[in-house]
Design a protein around this motif. Structure first.
Motif, PDB file in Angstrom:
ATOM      1  N   UNK A  25       0.834  -1.211   0.000  1.00 56.97           N
ATOM      2  CA  UNK A  25       0.000   0.000   0.000  1.00 56.97           C
ATOM      3  C   UNK A  25       0.865   1.257   0.000  1.00 56.97           C
ATOM      4  N   UNK A  26       1.934   1.245   0.785  1.00 52.33           N
ATOM      5  CA  UNK A  26       2.779   2.436   0.929  1.00 52.33           C
ATOM      6  C   UNK A  26       3.986   2.429  -0.002  1.00 52.33           C
ATOM      7  N   UNK A 146      -3.453  -0.210   9.905  1.00 55.92           N
ATOM      8  CA  UNK A 146      -3.651   0.496  11.172  1.00 55.92           C
ATOM      9  C   UNK A 146      -2.352   0.593  11.964  1.00 55.92           C
ATOM     10  N   UNK A 147      -1.550  -0.469  11.932  1.00 50.83           N
ATOM     11  CA  UNK A 147      -0.264  -0.464  12.634  1.00 50.83           C
ATOM     12  C   UNK A 147       0.659   0.601  12.045  1.00 50.83           C
ATOM     13  N   UNK A 148       0.716   0.673  10.715  1.00 54.85           N
ATOM     14  CA  UNK A 148       1.587   1.641  10.039  1.00 54.85           C
ATOM     15  C   UNK A 148       1.182   3.071  10.363  1.00 54.85           C
ATOM     16  N   UNK A 149      -0.138   3.339  10.334  1.00 54.47           N
ATOM     17  CA  UNK A 149      -0.618   4.717  10.501  1.00 54.47           C
ATOM     18  C   UNK A 149      -0.767   5.155  11.948  1.00 54.47           C
ATOM     19  N   UNK A 243      -2.823  10.611  -1.335  1.00 55.22           N
ATOM     20  CA  UNK A 243      -3.344  11.025  -0.035  1.00 55.22           C
ATOM     21  C   UNK A 243      -2.248  11.634   0.834  1.00 55.22           C
ATOM     22  N   UNK A 244      -1.040  11.076   0.753  1.00 56.90           N
ATOM     23  CA  UNK A 244       0.082  11.614   1.531  1.00 56.90           C
ATOM     24  C   UNK A 244       0.471  12.997   1.029  1.00 56.90           C
ATOM     25  N   UNK A 245       0.514  13.157  -0.291  1.00 60.07           N
ATOM     26  CA  UNK A 245       0.962  14.416  -0.877  1.00 60.07           C
ATOM     27  C   UNK A 245       0.015  15.573  -0.575  1.00 60.07           C
ATOM     28  N   UNK A 246      -1.311  15.299  -0.556  1.00 65.07           N
ATOM     29  CA  UNK A 246      -2.265  16.387  -0.321  1.00 65.07           C
ATOM     30  C   UNK A 246      -2.488  16.653   1.166  1.00 65.07           C
ATOM     31  N   UNK A 250      -2.780  10.110   8.512  1.00 65.90           N
ATOM     32  CA  UNK A 250      -2.908   8.650   8.620  1.00 65.90           C
ATOM     33  C   UNK A 250      -3.502   8.030   7.349  1.00 65.90           C
ATOM     34  N   UNK A 251      -2.926   8.306   6.194  1.00 66.83           N
ATOM     35  CA  UNK A 251      -3.519   7.824   4.933  1.00 66.83           C
ATOM     36  C   UNK A 251      -3.616   6.311   4.828  1.00 66.83           C
ATOM     37  N   UNK A 252      -2.590   5.597   5.297  1.00 63.69           N
ATOM     38  CA  UNK A 252      -2.610   4.137   5.177  1.00 63.69           C
ATOM     39  C   UNK A 252      -3.699   3.536   6.055  1.00 63.69           C
ATOM     40  N   UNK A 253      -3.847   4.075   7.249  1.00 63.68           N
ATOM     41  CA  UNK A 253      -4.906   3.608   8.133  1.00 63.68           C
ATOM     42  C   UNK A 253      -6.282   3.882   7.557  1.00 63.68           C
TER      43      UNK A 253
END
Length: 409
Positions: A25-26, A146-149, A243-246, A250-253
């Motif tokens: 995902x990331x 959820x763990x990542x974010x 999502x990260x850029x804008x 917590x985009x991954x979560x």
């Protein structure tokens, strides 16, 4: 099945998809921000999934099904995967990273078929018993996000800037080693084909199912499946970087909302299938891709954040109504003789050929609308797959003739 076997299979599924969701995902965000990869290079990395899907039938059909117990080869592949994932964690440039991710996906994609084979071998009624086991895979994917974010904040602006996002590879390496060791404790699943049994290569690789393309409706469905995977590739490759850029927190979560909706719409699918039939159900899945990308094009991380979250939540309709419906349709068309071969053919067409083309196109378009370093014109990027999905929808609606398809839940 005994309670012990249910636990073993559920834990296997949990780890199998925790591993996939824990880094894939990331991946685009990591490559763009930490290895300074451009859109074309990111597309190459994601395309390794397609190469893995193309090569997987050879590993399963020519090696696993003839010479090894499924649980043993699953263990070996995940132990090798742990090593390659650790090498990806240590990579300091894209040229170093790419050979490892290619090798990893070539050995990971066959494991998706292996975990299913191990599960089905323990079931007397897969139609009832498989879903409660398989759902733990979706839970594993959700937990990874959820763990990542939320637990480690690796995908936060600070985490990305400090290079912490690469820890996802270390986490997955540990999980892969755990599943590799655990696999040797799984119920025995012997080879399906005897060593001395003469079976044609075309049968082992599922190529016998090509005969189904003589059916006009199946031919249209087949090519629609390939084409719809082109816009699908945009989501896998660009959603997390977008999502990260804008600036979404917590985009991954938040992207795990898509997997949660997948579970919900999987439960609703039998109702839609029975009430509206195959053609309308699969058209709803295609339309969802168009709507999702329009929401991405015009939403933002501020007041319009609900549009982005709605687009993510549409994943259940996008995936279940098209891909799961397609699997049911393929099963009904294939009959007993070509069931496995036909499913392998569709997987090869979608995750192999379709997404290979899609990742390449997504990379080219992402580079085309690069404004400055790590800043893109996302509105124009998302409009293109939205319109493409709409064209596929209209072609399918016009060319595919309505037919009855039975659904057995």
């Amino acid at each position: 099945m005994t309670l012990k076997t249910k636990f073993q299979l559920s834990f296997m599924m949990f780890l199998e998809f925790f591993i996939w969701g824990g880094w894939f995902v990331t991946l685009g965000t990591f490559l763009g921000n930490n290895l300074n990869a451009n859109g074309g290079e990111i597309a190459q990395a994601f395309s390794t999934q397609s190469w893995g899907a193309i090569i997987a039938p050879f590993i399963i059909g020519l090696i696993a099904d003839r010479y090894f117990n499924a649980e043993r080869i699953l263990g070996i592949l995940h132990l090798l995967g742990a090593f390659l994932m650790y090498q990806m964690y240590n990579a300091d440039g894209f040229s170093v990273f790419y050979p490892y991710v290619l090798g990893y996906m070539i050995i990971y994609m066959p494991t998706l078929a292996l975990v299913n084979s191990i599960s089905f071998n323990q079931m007397s009624d897969p139609a009832k018993e498989f879903s409660p086991i398989r759902v733990f895979g979706t839970i594993g994917w959700i937990v990874a996000g959820l763990v990542i974010s939320y637990a480690f904040l690796w995908d936060s602006p600070e985490g990305i800037q400090s290079g912490m996002l690469k820890n996802t590879f270390l986490m997955v390496a540990i999980a892969s080693a755990l599943l590799g060791i655990f696999s040797f404790t799984l119920p025995k699943t012997p080879p399906r084909v005897k060593k001395d049994e003469k079976v044609s290569v075309s049968r082992l690789l599922g190529l016998d199912a090509l005969k189904l393309l003589n059916d006009r409706n199946f031919l249209i469905f087949f090519f629609s499946s390939v084409l719809i995977c082109i816009p699908l590739a945009f989501y896998y490759q660009n959603a997390n970087p977008f999502l990260s850029e804008i600036g979404m927190q917590n985009p991954t979560g938040k992207m795990t909302i898509g997997q949660a909706s997948e579970v919900v719409f999987m439960l609703l699918l039998p109702y839609f299938f029975k009430k509206y039939g195959f053609k309308k159900t699969i058209m709803a899945g295609m339309l969802a891709w168009t709507l999702r990308y329009l929401l991405f094009a015009y939403g933002n991380a501020g007041e319009m954040a609900f549009m982005l979250l709605t687009g993510i939540a549409l994943h259940g309709i996008c995936y279940d109504f098209f891909f799961v419906s397609g699997q049911i349709y393929t099963d009904s068309k294939a009959g007993e003789k070509y069931k496995s071969a036909a499913q392998g053919l569709i997987t090869l067409a979608t995750y192999g050929v379709g997404m290979l083309i899609g990742f390449w196109i997504a990379g080219k378009i992402t580079d085309m609308y690069l404004i400055s370093e790590n800043v893109h014109n996302w509105e124009k990027i998302w409009i293109i797959p939205s319109l493409f999905a709409l064209v596929v929808l209209f072609l399918f609606m016009i060319l595919f003739k309505k037919e009855e398809v039975s659904y057995k839940s």
